[in-house]
Scaffold this motif. Structure first.
Motif, PDB file in Angstrom:
ATOM      1  N   THR A  66      43.316  54.196  73.620  1.00 27.54           N
ATOM      2  CA  THR A  66      44.270  53.943  74.710  1.00 27.54           C
ATOM      3  C   THR A  66      45.471  53.107  74.298  1.00 27.54           C
ATOM      4  O   THR A  66      46.476  53.086  75.018  1.00 27.54           O
ATOM      5  N   HIS A  67      45.406  52.412  73.141  1.00 29.83           N
ATOM      6  CA  HIS A  67      46.459  51.458  72.798  1.00 29.83           C
ATOM      7  C   HIS A  67      47.047  51.741  71.406  1.00 29.83           C
ATOM      8  O   HIS A  67      46.412  52.387  70.563  1.00 29.83           O
ATOM      9  N   GLN A  68      48.233  51.205  71.192  1.00 29.36           N
ATOM     10  CA  GLN A  68      48.930  51.264  69.912  1.00 29.36           C
ATOM     11  C   GLN A  68      49.206  49.838  69.446  1.00 29.36           C
ATOM     12  O   GLN A  68      49.135  48.896  70.235  1.00 29.36           O
ATOM     13  N   ALA A  69      49.495  49.690  68.153  1.00 27.40           N
ATOM     14  CA  ALA A  69      49.699  48.350  67.593  1.00 27.40           C
ATOM     15  C   ALA A  69      50.862  48.366  66.618  1.00 27.40           C
ATOM     16  O   ALA A  69      51.157  49.393  66.001  1.00 27.40           O
ATOM     17  N   ILE A  70      51.524  47.217  66.471  1.00 28.47           N
ATOM     18  CA  ILE A  70      52.643  47.090  65.550  1.00 28.47           C
ATOM     19  C   ILE A  70      52.330  46.053  64.480  1.00 28.47           C
ATOM     20  O   ILE A  70      51.779  44.982  64.774  1.00 28.47           O
ATOM     21  N   ASP A  71      52.646  46.380  63.239  1.00 25.55           N
ATOM     22  CA  ASP A  71      52.628  45.423  62.132  1.00 25.55           C
ATOM     23  C   ASP A  71      54.074  45.147  61.757  1.00 25.55           C
ATOM     24  O   ASP A  71      54.880  46.077  61.602  1.00 25.55           O
ATOM     25  N   LEU A  72      54.406  43.875  61.574  1.00 23.30           N
ATOM     26  CA  LEU A  72      55.808  43.469  61.488  1.00 23.30           C
ATOM     27  C   LEU A  72      56.047  42.560  60.285  1.00 23.30           C
ATOM     28  O   LEU A  72      55.314  41.597  60.065  1.00 23.30           O
ATOM     29  N   THR A  73      57.078  42.881  59.505  1.00 22.27           N
ATOM     30  CA  THR A  73      57.527  42.053  58.388  1.00 22.27           C
ATOM     31  C   THR A  73      59.047  41.967  58.424  1.00 22.27           C
ATOM     32  O   THR A  73      59.726  42.978  58.636  1.00 22.27           O
ATOM     33  N   ARG A  80      52.619  32.086  65.299  1.00 22.53           N
ATOM     34  CA  ARG A  80      53.565  31.409  64.412  1.00 22.53           C
ATOM     35  C   ARG A  80      53.772  32.237  63.144  1.00 22.53           C
ATOM     36  O   ARG A  80      52.860  32.824  62.596  1.00 22.53           O
ATOM     37  N   ALA A  81      55.021  32.265  62.705  1.00 20.63           N
ATOM     38  CA  ALA A  81      55.375  33.063  61.534  1.00 20.63           C
ATOM     39  C   ALA A  81      54.912  32.383  60.253  1.00 20.63           C
ATOM     40  O   ALA A  81      54.846  31.152  60.156  1.00 20.63           O
ATOM     41  N   GLN A  82      54.596  33.211  59.251  1.00 20.53           N
ATOM     42  CA  GLN A  82      54.328  32.729  57.909  1.00 20.53           C
ATOM     43  C   GLN A  82      55.522  33.087  57.037  1.00 20.53           C
ATOM     44  O   GLN A  82      55.847  34.268  56.870  1.00 20.53           O
ATOM     45  N   ILE A  83      56.194  32.048  56.473  1.00 21.67           N
ATOM     46  CA  ILE A  83      57.440  32.252  55.739  1.00 21.67           C
ATOM     47  C   ILE A  83      57.198  32.070  54.247  1.00 21.67           C
ATOM     48  O   ILE A  83      56.697  31.033  53.811  1.00 21.67           O
ATOM     49  N   ASN A  84      57.546  33.095  53.494  1.00 21.01           N
ATOM     50  CA  ASN A  84      57.466  33.047  52.036  1.00 21.01           C
ATOM     51  C   ASN A  84      58.886  32.886  51.509  1.00 21.01           C
ATOM     52  O   ASN A  84      59.637  33.855  51.386  1.00 21.01           O
ATOM     53  N   GLY A  85      59.249  31.623  51.196  1.00 19.18           N
ATOM     54  CA  GLY A  85      60.614  31.335  50.763  1.00 19.18           C
ATOM     55  C   GLY A  85      60.985  31.976  49.453  1.00 19.18           C
ATOM     56  O   GLY A  85      62.145  32.318  49.230  1.00 19.18           O
ATOM     57  N   GLN A  86      60.014  32.164  48.575  1.00 23.73           N
ATOM     58  CA  GLN A  86      60.298  32.760  47.270  1.00 23.73           C
ATOM     59  C   GLN A  86      60.655  34.241  47.393  1.00 23.73           C
ATOM     60  O   GLN A  86      61.578  34.730  46.745  1.00 23.73           O
ATOM     61  N   GLU A 125      73.740  42.969  64.002  1.00 24.06           N
ATOM     62  CA  GLU A 125      74.243  43.009  62.630  1.00 24.06           C
ATOM     63  C   GLU A 125      73.045  43.101  61.691  1.00 24.06           C
ATOM     64  O   GLU A 125      71.955  42.622  62.000  1.00 24.06           O
ATOM     65  N   ASN A 126      73.249  43.713  60.536  1.00 27.31           N
ATOM     66  CA  ASN A 126      72.135  43.965  59.608  1.00 27.31           C
ATOM     67  C   ASN A 126      71.963  42.822  58.619  1.00 27.31           C
ATOM     68  O   ASN A 126      72.059  43.013  57.404  1.00 27.31           O
ATOM     69  N   ALA A 127      71.693  41.631  59.126  1.00 27.73           N
ATOM     70  CA  ALA A 127      71.473  40.487  58.246  1.00 27.73           C
ATOM     71  C   ALA A 127      69.994  40.324  57.889  1.00 27.73           C
ATOM     72  O   ALA A 127      69.658  39.810  56.824  1.00 27.73           O
ATOM     73  N   ILE A 128      69.109  40.738  58.768  1.00 26.12           N
ATOM     74  CA  ILE A 128      67.664  40.674  58.541  1.00 26.12           C
ATOM     75  C   ILE A 128      67.110  42.091  58.554  1.00 26.12           C
ATOM     76  O   ILE A 128      67.385  42.865  59.476  1.00 26.12           O
ATOM     77  N   THR A 129      66.336  42.434  57.529  1.00 25.17           N
ATOM     78  CA  THR A 129      65.697  43.749  57.463  1.00 25.17           C
ATOM     79  C   THR A 129      64.383  43.716  58.227  1.00 25.17           C
ATOM     80  O   THR A 129      63.532  42.858  57.985  1.00 25.17           O
ATOM     81  N   VAL A 130      64.227  44.636  59.150  1.00 22.79           N
ATOM     82  CA  VAL A 130      63.026  44.703  59.978  1.00 22.79           C
ATOM     83  C   VAL A 130      62.145  45.832  59.462  1.00 22.79           C
ATOM     84  O   VAL A 130      62.492  47.015  59.581  1.00 22.79           O
ATOM     85  N   ALA A 131      61.028  45.484  58.854  1.00 25.16           N
ATOM     86  CA  ALA A 131      60.051  46.471  58.383  1.00 25.16           C
ATOM     87  C   ALA A 131      58.881  46.468  59.356  1.00 25.16           C
ATOM     88  O   ALA A 131      58.173  45.463  59.477  1.00 25.16           O
ATOM     89  N   ALA A 132      58.706  47.562  60.063  1.00 24.33           N
ATOM     90  CA  ALA A 132      57.664  47.619  61.089  1.00 24.33           C
ATOM     91  C   ALA A 132      56.931  48.950  61.009  1.00 24.33           C
ATOM     92  O   ALA A 132      57.474  49.961  60.562  1.00 24.33           O
ATOM     93  N   LYS A 133      55.685  48.936  61.468  1.00 22.10           N
ATOM     94  CA  LYS A 133      54.865  50.144  61.463  1.00 22.10           C
ATOM     95  C   LYS A 133      54.014  50.164  62.725  1.00 22.10           C
ATOM     96  O   LYS A 133      53.384  49.171  63.081  1.00 22.10           O
ATOM     97  N   ILE A 134      54.022  51.304  63.417  1.00 21.89           N
ATOM     98  CA  ILE A 134      53.211  51.490  64.614  1.00 21.89           C
ATOM     99  C   ILE A 134      52.004  52.340  64.246  1.00 21.89           C
ATOM    100  O   ILE A 134      52.113  53.333  63.516  1.00 21.89           O
ATOM    101  N   ARG A 182      61.536  35.592  50.303  1.00 21.93           N
ATOM    102  CA  ARG A 182      62.406  35.707  51.482  1.00 21.93           C
ATOM    103  C   ARG A 182      61.778  36.661  52.492  1.00 21.93           C
ATOM    104  O   ARG A 182      62.419  37.572  53.019  1.00 21.93           O
ATOM    105  N   LYS A 183      60.512  36.416  52.762  1.00 18.39           N
ATOM    106  CA  LYS A 183      59.736  37.307  53.626  1.00 18.39           C
ATOM    107  C   LYS A 183      59.075  36.519  54.750  1.00 18.39           C
ATOM    108  O   LYS A 183      58.606  35.398  54.547  1.00 18.39           O
ATOM    109  N   ILE A 184      59.042  37.135  55.962  1.00 25.04           N
ATOM    110  CA  ILE A 184      58.376  36.540  57.119  1.00 25.04           C
ATOM    111  C   ILE A 184      57.327  37.526  57.612  1.00 25.04           C
ATOM    112  O   ILE A 184      57.629  38.699  57.861  1.00 25.04           O
TER     113      ILE A 184
END
Length: 411
Positions: free
Chosen positions: A174-181, A215-221, A154-163, A223-225
């Motif tokens: 040889t490798h790839q990396a992901i940045d995730l928000t 460990r995640a860093q949560i910005n409550g103001q 379900e689309n309750a959390i928006t997944v912003a990712a970049k490879i 609403r970002k992880i």
């Protein structure tokens, strides 16, 4: 009968590992297990993911080469994020009754190897999460034929990712990396990453490439992880493009076919002779990222007109004395088993393996039972499909919900 009793315990102990239920084919006569919206000229991926709001148009199909016309039933099992069965009762996660009969199989036509083709609509579920489609014969759950994983999100959390390319110089080629928000709504009470489970899959396989996520860093103001990757925890080997064989015709040589041998009882098709790719430069090739397509070149009704053929895979190289080489792809869930273990022929300096496949177009790779980058290689330019699955157990719930999903194609 309550499934979450002795029958469930038997099933878990017999068909799973450490309580996890996996994609597993138990009966060898059952072939070409597909869970998709369509199987006609559709790219078939492993471990499909379905939108909760648009479910209801997916089919589960398979072929029975034993031709015994058995009565099969489908049961849906709910699992947690780690694919262990949950404690939920069926009424909590299903909209209809379980134990769906699979009736009225279609007979193959025009094929040397006859089979019965079964198809059933996948039942709708009430909640998001992981599920197992379990098919068994004669209303006997101990006579399980196969298990197939699928997920509903379900689309309750928006997944912003970049490879992107891996940043360290020694991994950049040889490798790839992901940045995730992650962005989450106000109604979701999330003060820490407790209960949060993030899975990163590559090319629809089951392996989680973020097993050491910080460990995640949560910005409550806002609403970002976010996730600060300090020690290359987000770095993934690029791998290589998949090899391809076109088996859609038994009358003419299609792509990468070396030879076709006909007999009254069967057809055998040999692939072009392949070599290890790890010592060569990267070459871009179109592929399905490990998936396959059921297709009959001369007849449009591929589900019942496509024949089963013996595909002879060929890999020319010196023998690796302490290793076992396998042919893998989505068609066999990347499983390393005797069914796809290659045999070495010293006189030809070649590994070969014959595997029975339904006519179509298949991606595959050669892999070893030990770490080996020589067979396929690792290249940061490789095009890969990545899936980010975000699970969260809401306060008071007894199950993990799949609240966010995103699929990314790199590059």
């Amino acid at each position: 009968m309550k499934f979450h009793g002795l029958t469930c315990l038997f099933f878990i102990l017999y068909f799973s590992s450490f309580g996890q239920i996996k994609n597993k084919k138990i009966k060898s006569e059952v072939q070409t297990i597909i869970l998709s919206q369509s199987e006609e000229k559709t790219i078939i991926t492993d471990n499909p993911v379905i939108d909760l709001s648009t479910q209801g148009n997916h089919q589960l199909s398979f072929d029975d080469l034993a031709m015994k016309n058995l009565t099969y039933h489908l049961r849906i099992i709910h699992c947690q994020a780690d694919w262990k069965p949950s404690s939920l009762s069926e009424i909590e996660y299903l909209q209809d009754f379980n134990d769906v009969p699979i009736r009225s199989p279609k007979n193959s036509f025009g094929t040397k190897i006859p089979y019965l083709h079964y198809q059933v609509e996948l039942p709708k579920v009430r909640i998001s999460g992981n599920f197992i489609a379990m098919v068994y014969a004669q209303r006997n759950k101990r006579d399980t034929v196969f298990t197939k994983r699928f997920s509903v999100y379900e689309n309750a959390i928006t997944v912003a990712a970049k490879i992107s390319f891996a940043r360290p110089n020694h991994l950049r080629n040889t490798h790839q990396a992901i940045d995730l928000t992650l962005l989450y709504p106000n109604q979701l009470m999330l003060n820490s990453d407790d209960g949060l489970d993030i899975i990163l899959r590559k090319n629809y396989q089951t392996e989680n490439w973020l097993s050491k996520i910080p460990r995640a860093q949560i910005n409550g103001q806002e609403r970002k992880i976010t996730f600060p990757f300090y020690d290359n925890e987000n770095v993934i080997p690029g791998g290589n493009e998949f090899r391809l064989i076109n088996l859609s015709s038994t009358q003419q040589k299609m792509t990468f076919v070396e030879s076709i041998r006909q007999s009254d009882a069967f057809t055998e098709i040999s692939t072009m002779v392949e070599v290890p790719q790890g010592n060569y430069s990267y070459v871009q090739r179109p592929d399905f990222d490990g998936s396959f397509v059921i297709d009959h070149y001369e007849n449009g009704n591929a589900s019942v007109a496509s024949d089963y053929i013996w595909c002879n895979f060929q890999l020319k190289m010196e023998e690796l004395a302490d290793e076992q080489i396998y042919v893998v792809g989505a068609f066999n869930q990347y499983e390393k088993s005797l069914d796809n273990l290659m045999e070495y022929h010293a006189s030809k300096q070649m590994y070969t393996k014959k595997i029975r496949l339904k006519q179509g177009i298949y991606n595959y790779q050669f892999v070893s039972n030990k770490p080996n980058t020589m067979l396929e290689g690792n290249y940061s330019q490789t095009e890969n499909t990545y899936e980010v699955l975000v699970y969260f157990r809401k306060p008071g719930d007894r199950h993990d919900s799949l609240l966010g999903y995103n699929k990314l194609i790199y590059p």
